[in-house]
Write a protein that holds these residues in place. Structure first.
Motif, mmCIF file in Angstrom:
data_model
loop_
_atom_site.group_PDB
_atom_site.id
_atom_site.type_symbol
_atom_site.label_atom_id
_atom_site.label_comp_id
_atom_site.label_asym_id
_atom_site.label_seq_id
_atom_site.Cartn_x
_atom_site.Cartn_y
_atom_site.Cartn_z
ATOM 1 N N LYS A 181 -12.516 6.451 -2.555
ATOM 2 C CA LYS A 181 -13.498 6.123 -1.690
ATOM 3 C C LYS A 181 -13.321 7.098 -0.690
ATOM 4 N N ILE A 214 -10.478 -0.471 6.146
ATOM 5 C CA ILE A 214 -9.393 -0.373 5.006
ATOM 6 C C ILE A 214 -8.695 -1.563 4.897
ATOM 7 N N SER A 266 -3.474 -3.870 -3.591
ATOM 8 C CA SER A 266 -2.620 -2.411 -3.193
ATOM 9 C C SER A 266 -3.867 -1.334 -3.236
ATOM 10 N N ALA A 267 -3.643 -0.322 -2.498
ATOM 11 C CA ALA A 267 -4.285 0.929 -2.109
ATOM 12 C C ALA A 267 -3.403 1.874 -2.034
ATOM 13 N N ASN A 317 -8.738 -4.155 2.566
ATOM 14 C CA ASN A 317 -8.794 -4.191 1.072
ATOM 15 C C ASN A 317 -7.874 -5.075 0.462
ATOM 16 N N THR A 377 -12.354 5.209 -8.515
ATOM 17 C CA THR A 377 -11.535 4.225 -7.766
ATOM 18 C C THR A 377 -11.476 5.145 -6.286
ATOM 19 N N ILE A 406 -6.333 1.756 -9.109
ATOM 20 C CA ILE A 406 -6.338 1.044 -7.803
ATOM 21 C C ILE A 406 -7.316 1.892 -6.760
ATOM 22 N N ASN A 407 -7.739 1.585 -5.862
ATOM 23 C CA ASN A 407 -8.656 2.269 -4.858
ATOM 24 C C ASN A 407 -7.739 3.234 -4.144
ATOM 25 N N VAL A 408 -8.268 4.427 -3.908
ATOM 26 C CA VAL A 408 -7.853 5.560 -3.446
ATOM 27 C C VAL A 408 -8.615 5.970 -2.215
ATOM 28 N N TYR A 409 -8.135 5.907 -1.015
ATOM 29 C CA TYR A 409 -9.083 6.183 0.101
ATOM 30 C C TYR A 409 -8.559 7.623 0.549
ATOM 31 N N ASN A 443 0.703 -1.032 0.107
ATOM 32 C CA ASN A 443 -0.020 0.112 0.098
ATOM 33 C C ASN A 443 0.805 1.196 -0.198
#
Length: 195
Positions: free
Chosen positions: A87, A98, A104-105, A101, A85, A43-46, A13
């Motif tokens: 979040k 998280i 990778s993020a 998940n 992506t 990829i997910n971005v928080y 991550n």
């Protein structure tokens, strides 16, 4: 781009300690640019900072203040504040989730110097993972956990426990909001009576 791609390839991550005002929004802008150009995978971005989320909502309400390129992105449906992506994490329960998940993020959370906030939990969950990266995008004052990490400590105390530092520690200095010599001189030249 390289930092993100290397971390994704390693299976880790990217943890980004960030200031809520302007720095988080600027980071979202640049991530969106990388996604749009296909330079990083989707990829997910928080965004895990209630204050940064509130400030981002203010940014959304004042699109007339953005530059031409940003307004074009918004007209085309490519806003850096609402890409697929991204979040938005409001509650502490969502923040804790998280860790579940898959893959990778990128996690952007406050505080920017790791002196408080949700970022501490994300670092604790990733600091012992050599495949993860802690990516600093802001100044780190002496004595802060962020500065200790940048200075190369082998062990860090967070949330009442010591953790070995195995994650990669990186810094991008181009996000500084401080003016350089030329910027300061330009600012002074606009004053009728300089100090």
């Amino acid at each position: 781009r390289d930092c993100i791609n290397q971390t994704i390839q390693a299976g880790g991550n990217i943890i980004v300690p960030s200031f809520a005002l302007e720095r988080s929004q600027e980071m979202l802008y640049h991530l969106n640019e990388l996604f749009l150009r296909g330079e990083i995978p989707p990829i997910n971005v928080y965004l895990d900072s209630p204050m940064a989320i509130r400030i981002t909502n203010v940014f959304k309400l004042h699109a007339e203040l953005f530059d031409k390129k940003m307004r074009q992105h918004i007209r085309r449906g490519n806003s850096p504040f609402s890409f697929d992506t991204l979040k938005i994490i409001q509650s502490t329960d969502e923040s804790r989730e998280i860790i579940n998940n898959q893959g990778s993020a990128i996690i952007i959370a406050g505080s920017g110097m790791v002196s408080g906030g949700r970022i501490k939990h994300h670092i604790v969950n990733n600091i012992t993972r050599p495949e993860s990266t802690i990516l600093f995008i802001g100044f780190q004052a002496i004595g802060t956990p962020g500065r200790q990490l940048l200075d190369g400590v082998k062990e860090i105390r967070l949330l009442g426990q010591n953790y070995p530092v195995k994650a990669r520690i990186q810094q991008i200095e181009g996000f500084s909001s401080h003016s350089d010599r030329e910027g300061l001189l330009a600012w002074l030249s606009d004053m009728r009576t300089p100090p």
